[in-house]
Design a protein around this motif. Sequence first.
Motif, PDB file in Angstrom:
ATOM      1  N   HIS A 128      38.835  29.593  34.029  1.00  0.00           N
ATOM      2  CA  HIS A 128      38.268  30.072  35.293  1.00  0.00           C
ATOM      3  C   HIS A 128      37.415  28.940  35.841  1.00  0.00           C
ATOM      4  O   HIS A 128      36.995  28.046  35.117  1.00  0.00           O
ATOM      5  CB  HIS A 128      37.382  31.303  35.064  1.00  0.00           C
ATOM      6  CG  HIS A 128      36.229  31.022  34.159  1.00  0.00           C
ATOM      7  ND1 HIS A 128      34.953  30.831  34.624  1.00  0.00           N
ATOM      8  CD2 HIS A 128      36.170  30.829  32.826  1.00  0.00           C
ATOM      9  CE1 HIS A 128      34.151  30.560  33.605  1.00  0.00           C
ATOM     10  NE2 HIS A 128      34.874  30.543  32.506  1.00  0.00           N
ATOM     11  N   ARG A 172      35.987  31.325  40.725  1.00  0.00           N
ATOM     12  CA  ARG A 172      35.851  32.778  40.750  1.00  0.00           C
ATOM     13  C   ARG A 172      35.821  33.330  42.169  1.00  0.00           C
ATOM     14  O   ARG A 172      35.225  34.369  42.438  1.00  0.00           O
ATOM     15  CB  ARG A 172      34.612  33.225  39.960  1.00  0.00           C
ATOM     16  CG  ARG A 172      34.740  32.904  38.467  1.00  0.00           C
ATOM     17  CD  ARG A 172      33.931  33.817  37.607  1.00  0.00           C
ATOM     18  NE  ARG A 172      34.104  33.488  36.192  1.00  0.00           N
ATOM     19  CZ  ARG A 172      33.760  34.297  35.214  1.00  0.00           C
ATOM     20  NH1 ARG A 172      33.212  35.468  35.472  1.00  0.00           N
ATOM     21  NH2 ARG A 172      33.956  33.945  33.964  1.00  0.00           N
ATOM     22  N   ILE A 174      40.189  30.501  45.044  1.00  0.00           N
ATOM     23  CA  ILE A 174      40.653  29.326  45.783  1.00  0.00           C
ATOM     24  C   ILE A 174      41.009  28.128  44.907  1.00  0.00           C
ATOM     25  O   ILE A 174      41.638  27.193  45.381  1.00  0.00           O
ATOM     26  CB  ILE A 174      39.618  28.867  46.846  1.00  0.00           C
ATOM     27  CG1 ILE A 174      38.267  28.622  46.211  1.00  0.00           C
ATOM     28  CG2 ILE A 174      39.532  29.878  47.987  1.00  0.00           C
ATOM     29  CD1 ILE A 174      37.278  27.945  47.152  1.00  0.00           C
ATOM     30  N   CYS A 175      40.626  28.137  43.626  1.00  0.00           N
ATOM     31  CA  CYS A 175      40.840  26.919  42.843  1.00  0.00           C
ATOM     32  C   CYS A 175      42.118  26.943  42.014  1.00  0.00           C
ATOM     33  O   CYS A 175      42.689  25.901  41.720  1.00  0.00           O
ATOM     34  CB  CYS A 175      39.646  26.648  41.937  1.00  0.00           C
ATOM     35  SG  CYS A 175      39.564  27.717  40.495  1.00  0.00           S
ATOM     36  N   THR A 192      44.189  36.778  42.796  1.00  0.00           N
ATOM     37  CA  THR A 192      43.964  36.049  41.555  1.00  0.00           C
ATOM     38  C   THR A 192      43.189  36.930  40.573  1.00  0.00           C
ATOM     39  O   THR A 192      42.519  37.877  40.980  1.00  0.00           O
ATOM     40  CB  THR A 192      43.138  34.788  41.834  1.00  0.00           C
ATOM     41  OG1 THR A 192      41.955  35.180  42.521  1.00  0.00           O
ATOM     42  CG2 THR A 192      43.909  33.798  42.689  1.00  0.00           C
ATOM     43  N   CYS A 231      40.498  36.363  39.074  1.00  0.00           N
ATOM     44  CA  CYS A 231      39.056  36.365  39.338  1.00  0.00           C
ATOM     45  C   CYS A 231      38.683  37.307  40.474  1.00  0.00           C
ATOM     46  O   CYS A 231      37.549  37.773  40.563  1.00  0.00           O
ATOM     47  CB  CYS A 231      38.547  34.954  39.639  1.00  0.00           C
ATOM     48  SG  CYS A 231      39.334  34.191  41.083  1.00  0.00           S
ATOM     49  N   ILE A 279      47.673  27.424  45.407  1.00  0.00           N
ATOM     50  CA  ILE A 279      46.518  26.909  44.680  1.00  0.00           C
ATOM     51  C   ILE A 279      46.912  26.368  43.302  1.00  0.00           C
ATOM     52  O   ILE A 279      46.043  26.037  42.490  1.00  0.00           O
ATOM     53  CB  ILE A 279      45.428  28.004  44.520  1.00  0.00           C
ATOM     54  CG1 ILE A 279      46.019  29.270  43.907  1.00  0.00           C
ATOM     55  CG2 ILE A 279      44.767  28.287  45.875  1.00  0.00           C
ATOM     56  CD1 ILE A 279      45.009  30.369  43.604  1.00  0.00           C
TER      57      ILE A 279
HETATM   58  S1  FES Z   1      38.800  31.109  39.199  1.00  0.00           S
HETATM   59 FE1  FES Z   1      39.334  29.904  40.960  1.00  0.00          FE
HETATM   60  S2  FES Z   1      41.044  31.032  41.704  1.00  0.00           S
HETATM   61 FE2  FES Z   1      40.368  32.315  40.099  1.00  0.00          FE
END
Ligand code: FES
Lengths: 248, 223
Positions: free
Chosen positions: A56, A59, A62-63, A81, A83, A159
């Motif tokens: 993770h 959170r 976006i990553c 996602t 998160c 992403i």
């Molecule tokens: S932790 Fe970044 S997209 Fe879920």
Amino acid sequence: MKLTLRVWRQKNADAEGAMSTYEVDGISQDMSFLEMLDTLNEELIVKGEDPVAFDHDCREGICGACSLVINGDAHGPERTTTCQLHMRSFQDGDTIDIEPWRASAFPVIKDLVVDRTAFDRIIQAGGYITAPTGAAPEAHSTPVPKPDADFAFEHAECIGCGACVAACPNGAAMLFTSAKINHLNVLPQGAPERETRVLDMVAQMDDEGFGGCTLTGECATACPKGIPLFSITSMNKEWLRANRKVAR
Amino acid sequence: MTRTIWDSSLGKKTVMAVSGIVMLLYLVAHMIGNLKIFFGPEEINHYAHWLRTMGGPVLHYEWALWLVRIVLVVAVVAHATSAYQLSRRDIRARPSKYVHKKPSASYATRTMRWGGIILGLFIVWHILDLTTGTVHPGGYEHLHPYQNIIDTFSTWYGNVIYIVAVVALGFHVQHGFWSAAQTLGVGSRSRDRVLKTVGTALAVLLTLGFVAVPVGVMTGLVS
Ligand code: FES
Ligand code: HEM
Ligand code: SF4
């Protein structure tokens, strides 16, 4: 909420893994799925046990770092996602199965963490444009037709989480690779490498040991960013076009 | 360049799509030709003879037929080889299954693989039955398809093998036609309805057209 979790535990890449069962209590509906796992890990640490390893970072969806196959679905039951998945998607008393992404190109490092550097190598093979760095150029000097800009943006949303690979019965990385290729190939900025990009990225994807596409569509269903299945069709078209161009 | 195409998973898919469409075109013609059985022995037996003289007088007896046979053998071998190699790659790419199983996840993939295997076995049996006569149940007579067909469909296993294969073909074409359009890059959001409809229509047409012949024999319409 009180939940029973069955979690994939695996000491390291070479160890045999297995599902372990844990009970967690006092989970709020407003917690995210990862906060629920944090709660479990706090309890495990207090008990002197090894906490569950999972990926993770942002959170906030976006990553692309978070993963987890939850009850057989990559990123769980909602189209988002892990998160951004909240515990209100579950019922008190539920049993939840949590597993890592499964693909031979994504080997497990520990517990729920897999090695996704195969994606980095696909990007390195052509997921960039050759442009001098420095001050940003004047945006209006390169006109982009609106439909092309929309198409590029739709694909730029990827992403790189790998849910498409995890959901695919063939462990294929077609949706990810096509999103990255289409994003740049449609734009004037991506034009100089239009042919080499698609040829090299597809070749790298094959070399990494991902499977092929049988058009089951599981990838597009799992994708938290809604990359469409037709993205793969567009990549195929680009690939065939590039082969014709290069042959000439 | 041929090498890079064959080595690529997308290249093998392209080979599958093109060879699949070649077989599909052939099957449409084959299905239409078979329906001549409903117009009596002269009609279909004469058709069998024409298949050997077509292309004449430019082409010698059976040359055009052999050309078609060669194209088909190349298509079947190319299709089956790439299907096998791609399937091997797919299975290797996903060695461990999820503990939590979801039903129907790979419905299309599974039907394509099993359907393809059924079709491959059927093609061999079908040629030994009605082309060479090797496993034919009656007294096989060259260039007399009317009686040969009746003999085949007068056995229960003749009917079962044939109908199972034709139904498998229907499923294969239903997913295959649309898939080939995606592989060749002609699919899109706006064309999707049309492509799916054409694929399904072709599948239904082929299934009904091919099944009509054994049903005709079983019901005594053809005797
Ligand atoms: S932790 Fe970044 S997209 Fe879920
Ligand atoms: C030798 C017997 C056959 C075998 C073993 C076979 C096997 C397969 C398999 C496994 C696939 C999916 C492969 C993949 O996507 O990875 C496929 C696709 C396909 N098949 Fe067949 N098949 C056979 C016969 C036929 C016939 C007779 C036709 C003609 C109608 C046909 C038409 C197609 C088409 C159009 C596709 C789609 C190609 C694509 O996805 O681009 N196949 N076949
Ligand atoms: S295509 Fe979707 S599922 Fe695949 S890596 Fe990109 S965002 Fe994740």
